[in-house]
Structure formats: C-alpha cells, structure tokens
Design a protein around this motif. Structure first.
Motif, PDB file in Angstrom:
ATOM      1  N   ASN A 181      26.198  -6.946  14.543  1.00 36.28           N
ATOM      2  CA  ASN A 181      24.957  -6.058  13.757  1.00 36.28           C
ATOM      3  C   ASN A 181      24.241  -5.564  14.969  1.00 36.28           C
ATOM      4  OD1 ASN A 181      22.625  -5.286  12.326  1.00 36.28           O
ATOM      5  ND2 ASN A 181      23.504  -7.339  10.647  1.00 36.28           N
ATOM      6  N   TYR A 210      20.667  -9.793   6.815  1.00 31.95           N
ATOM      7  CA  TYR A 210      21.075 -10.315   5.745  1.00 31.95           C
ATOM      8  C   TYR A 210      22.089 -11.359   6.181  1.00 31.95           C
ATOM      9  CZ  TYR A 210      15.821 -10.973   5.771  1.00 31.95           C
ATOM     10  OH  TYR A 210      14.089 -11.105   5.562  1.00 31.95           O
ATOM     11  N   GLY A 211      22.973  -9.697   5.789  1.00 36.60           N
ATOM     12  CA  GLY A 211      24.289  -9.600   5.295  1.00 36.60           C
ATOM     13  C   GLY A 211      24.803  -9.734   4.697  1.00 36.60           C
ATOM     14  N   THR A 212      23.987  -8.899   3.642  1.00 32.99           N
ATOM     15  CA  THR A 212      24.092  -8.261   2.246  1.00 32.99           C
ATOM     16  C   THR A 212      25.150  -7.222   1.650  1.00 32.99           C
ATOM     17  OG1 THR A 212      22.966  -6.646   2.453  1.00 32.99           O
ATOM     18  CG2 THR A 212      21.710  -9.104   1.825  1.00 32.99           C
ATOM     19  N   ILE A 224      23.771 -13.583  10.795  1.00 36.20           N
ATOM     20  CA  ILE A 224      24.739 -14.253  10.252  1.00 36.20           C
ATOM     21  C   ILE A 224      25.720 -13.358  11.571  1.00 36.20           C
ATOM     22  CG2 ILE A 224      26.318 -13.150   8.245  1.00 36.20           C
ATOM     23  CD1 ILE A 224      23.916 -14.855   7.328  1.00 36.20           C
ATOM     24  N   ALA A 265      24.743 -13.227  -0.168  1.00 34.25           N
ATOM     25  CA  ALA A 265      23.677 -13.643   1.048  1.00 34.25           C
ATOM     26  C   ALA A 265      22.950 -14.806   0.271  1.00 34.25           C
ATOM     27  CB  ALA A 265      22.834 -12.539   1.970  1.00 34.25           C
ATOM     28  N   PRO A 313      28.705 -14.409   3.724  1.00 33.95           N
ATOM     29  CA  PRO A 313      27.381 -14.609   4.324  1.00 33.95           C
ATOM     30  C   PRO A 313      26.715 -16.052   4.297  1.00 33.95           C
ATOM     31  CG  PRO A 313      27.191 -12.647   4.026  1.00 33.95           C
ATOM     32  CD  PRO A 313      28.286 -13.088   3.727  1.00 33.95           C
ATOM     33  N   ARG A 314      26.372 -15.862   2.953  1.00 32.75           N
ATOM     34  CA  ARG A 314      26.006 -18.097   2.256  1.00 32.75           C
ATOM     35  C   ARG A 314      26.846 -18.956   2.470  1.00 32.75           C
ATOM     36  NH1 ARG A 314      26.742 -16.325  -3.868  1.00 32.75           N
ATOM     37  NH2 ARG A 314      28.992 -16.746  -3.814  1.00 32.75           N
TER      38      ARG A 314
END
Length: 425
Positions: free
Chosen positions: A180, A157-159, A175, A164, A322-323
């Motif tokens: 990744n 989730y890219g945290t 993402i 994110a 990410p968001r």
C-alpha cells in the motif's frame, strides 16, 4: 474546567469552518500536485485568506486551471533527482516555505480485470519517489517547513480490497494484505520529519469531489457526462448496479472542504503529528441522489433492476478480507459507464454537445480510465463510514451537504467547459 469556545463561519454551502486569529499573517505555502483535483481546491482554500497566505507556490507538471493573484506556478516533475528540484525552486525565488501541502500522485496503468490499483508494488515505488525526491530537495535547499501535510485516503483502510471494519477510525490497524503506497509514504514522512525536526499531518478523505480539467479519479465528471448525454438522447438515467449498491451509505469528501481541514490541521498548535479522517459529514446514498440528479438535468430515471439474472457478478480476487472474516467484495453490474461511453450513438451525441457548447473535449476518450472510477463507486457495496470524532474533538467542525457539493462541482465543470450547463438551455 472552563468550556472551550470555538469561532466558526460559513462560506457558501460550507459551514462550521474555523476562524483563525488575525495575527496569523504573511505565510508562505507550497502546494504540490497543484493542477489535480485536491491541489486546485487547496489553492482555493488558501487564497480565500490573502492576508494569512501572502504567497502560494503551486508545484506540478501542468499549471492549475485557476491561479489566484498571490499564487505562482512552478513547473516541476518530482521524478527528477532532488538536485534538479532544488535548482528549479531557487530559480523561481522560493526562499521560504512555512507549510507544505503534498498532493502529488501518479496513477499507473492497471489491469481492468483487477481494478485501478492492481499494480500495488509499482504504485508504492513511484509514489514514494515523488515524496522522497521533493522532501530531499527541500532539505538540500535549506527550505525546511514548519509542517508537512500529506493527503492519503480510504485505501489506508483497505476499502479498495474489500469490506473493512466500520466505522473507519484513524487508529485502525494497517491492512497487510498487499503493498500500500500510503503506508510507504507515511513511514518515509514520519522518519524524514523526525530527522529534520519538522511536524507532519496526514489527511484521509473518502471519494473526492472536485472540478479540474483532468484527474485520474474524478467522480463528478463522468456522471455529469452521463446525465448530459442521456438528456441529449431523450433517455432516462439508468442505474448500472444493483439495489445493494443503491442503498449502501457512502462517505464522500469535498476537495474544498478537505482543503479547509488541511489548513486548520497545519495551523493548529495542538495538532502536530496527527492523522485526521476527512469527510463531508453528510449522509449520502446513490438511491437518494439519483432522482435529484435526474431532476436537475430534466430527465427521467429508473430504479435498479430487481432481477438478479440481469447482473454480471464479479468477485474480488483478494484471498483475504480487510475486516478479517466474511465474504469477499462482490460487484453486480448490468452495464458500465465505460462500456456505455463507447457506443456510437453516445459518442455522436457528445460531439454535438461539444460543438453546441464549445466544450474543450470534442471526443469522449480514454473511457476505461475516465469512467472506471465512477463505475467502481456506483457499484460499491463496501461501506465507508469515516469516524469524525477525533477531528471534531480537536476543534474542526466543517461540513457540507454532499449532494449540494456535487451539483456545485457540476457547475464548476461547466464553467471550465468540461461539460454542458446543468440546466437545460
């Protein structure tokens, strides 16, 4: 439409665990990365039902800390060519594989200024090699399983990069900010399984809680060390980060509960080719946990310092969020556990504790790696809130109180002679 009825059970602090039909019996499992924080508890989860899992092959470079009666250790390095892996499996009499639980993982050295996963391309290359070599070896040895479970995690989730979308859901878009290795592994798994008519599952936990002699990312060990040494020195537990990190809700994932979920996922007929979030289902903040931690170790504790000038502020080097909008990841620390662990008085206190309690590690070592993951987690402002609707809707209801799990892990670490007993003796 008649209601769907589920039968569940409790095991210790774990509740809502599935009850399987008794006719599911005599299965063979392969657990890779079996000496790691997740692999070890996957073995524990399977070994709890010996009639269901009659044979568990434990594959890793080092043996698991605990090997149940129906488990066999097979020493393997997945960076070897597939042919060598196949030979080793044949040598150990592995002639049937019903289900695979894949936890093998290599953490490459990183730039301390950029975080644990700064070598993103290198992580993709080496961790894809682990998976592809092993699955290729299974095909070479005509050991195709019914299903392969691959554990990934919150980095999907890219945290690790920055804020994110919340809550994190299995259908969230990837993402593409940086390479990744989870995505590379997933794509290979999907393709291999489709080509060989094998089902798959992927499980995505948050920060994992478990007890093993060593792990690249073990949150509980450095925290237990910190509390034990503070007790030894008569010092209070100081929180190294700011009020925001203190109050930010964080999902955590018990490695044993993750194991129960993985078992359910591969054995359920209606769940092939599905991805599931994995979390404790428990509300957790460091602010609520810190006083309980101090009380458990019999020491005083301090709240975060409210003076902003007391903190060193670090901004994420990521150019994208990410968001998709908003400020980058910001970290505020007064000190780090890695810095604390290098102090002469801390090192001496640990030597004395190790001698007094017969601990395995007589010296604090590799501080940046061992304490770095805890430092990142303690100072984290990025919200993790895993949406568990999908897994509940499909029939898994397992849960554990995160704080209780952490204390149980501390006790398990003490049994492994990794840390002193929690209760003062």
């Amino acid at each position: 439409m008649p209601p769907t009825v589920y039968q569940v059970q409790s095991r210790g602090i774990y509740h809502g665990l599935p009850v399987f039909p008794p006719e599911i019996r005599g299965l063979t499992a392969v657990v890779t990365g079996s000496s790691g924080i997740s692999g070890q508890d996957m073995i524990r989860a399977l070994a709890a039902s010996p009639e269901r899992w009659s044979k568990i092959y434990c594959l890793s470079r080092r043996p698991p800390a605990v090997l149940p009666p129906q488990a066999e250790f097979v020493p393997l390095d997945f960076l070897q060519p597939p042919e060598k892996i196949t030979e080793a499996l044949q040598k150990h009499g592995v002639n049937k594989v019903d289900y695979v639980f894949f936890y093998s993982y290599i953490q490459l050295p990183s730039d301390p200024e950029k975080g644990l996963w700064s070598d993103a391309e290198g992580m993709c290359k080496i961790n894809l090699e682990l998976l592809s070599n092993f699955l290729s070896a299974l095909k070479l040895g005509q050991l195709l399983p019914r299903r392969v479970m691959l554990q990934t995690g919150a980095k999907a989730y890219g945290t690790h990069i920055g804020p994110a979308p919340v809550p994190q859901e299995e259908t969230d878009a990837r993402i593409p900010i940086e390479p990744n290795f989870y995505y590379v592994q997933e794509d290979y798994l999907y393709s291999w399984c489709a080509e060989n008519n094998v089902g798959w599952n992927t499980i995505r936990p948050a920060a994992i809680l478990g007890a093993v002699p060593d792990a690249a990312m073990n949150l509980c060990f450095p925290i237990a060390v910190y509390a034990a040494v503070c007790r030894k020195l008569g010092q209070p537990l100081e929180y190294p980060a700011d009020l925001n990190a203190w109050e930010t809700p964080q999902d955590k994932s018990s490695s044993l509960l993750n194991g129960y979920l993985a078992e359910w996922a591969v054995l359920s007929e209606h769940t092939p080719n599905e991805t599931f979030n994995a979390s404790d289902g428990s509300a957790f903040t460091w602010g609520k946990f810190w006083p309980r931690l101090a009380d458990k170790f019999g020491v005083k504790w301090k709240t975060p310092v409210l003076d902003d000038s007391a903190y060193t502020v670090t901004y994420s080097s990521a150019t994208k969020i990410p968001r998709g909008f908003g400020p980058p990841k910001i970290t505020r620390r007064r000190f780090t556990l890695a810095q604390w662990a290098k102090k002469p008085e801390v090192r001496q206190a640990w030597r004395e504790l190790a001698e007094e309690h017969g601990l395995i590690e007589k010296e604090l070592r590799d501080e940046d790696r061992i304490f770095g993951f805890a430092d990142n987690t303690l100072a984290n402002h990025v919200r993790t809130a895993f949406n568990m609707d999908k897994v509940r809707r499909m029939g898994f209801f397992g849960t554990v109180a995160t704080a209780e799990c952490m204390f149980e892990v501390f006790e398990d670490l003490a049994k492994l002679k990794m840390v002193p007993p929690i209760e003062k003796v």
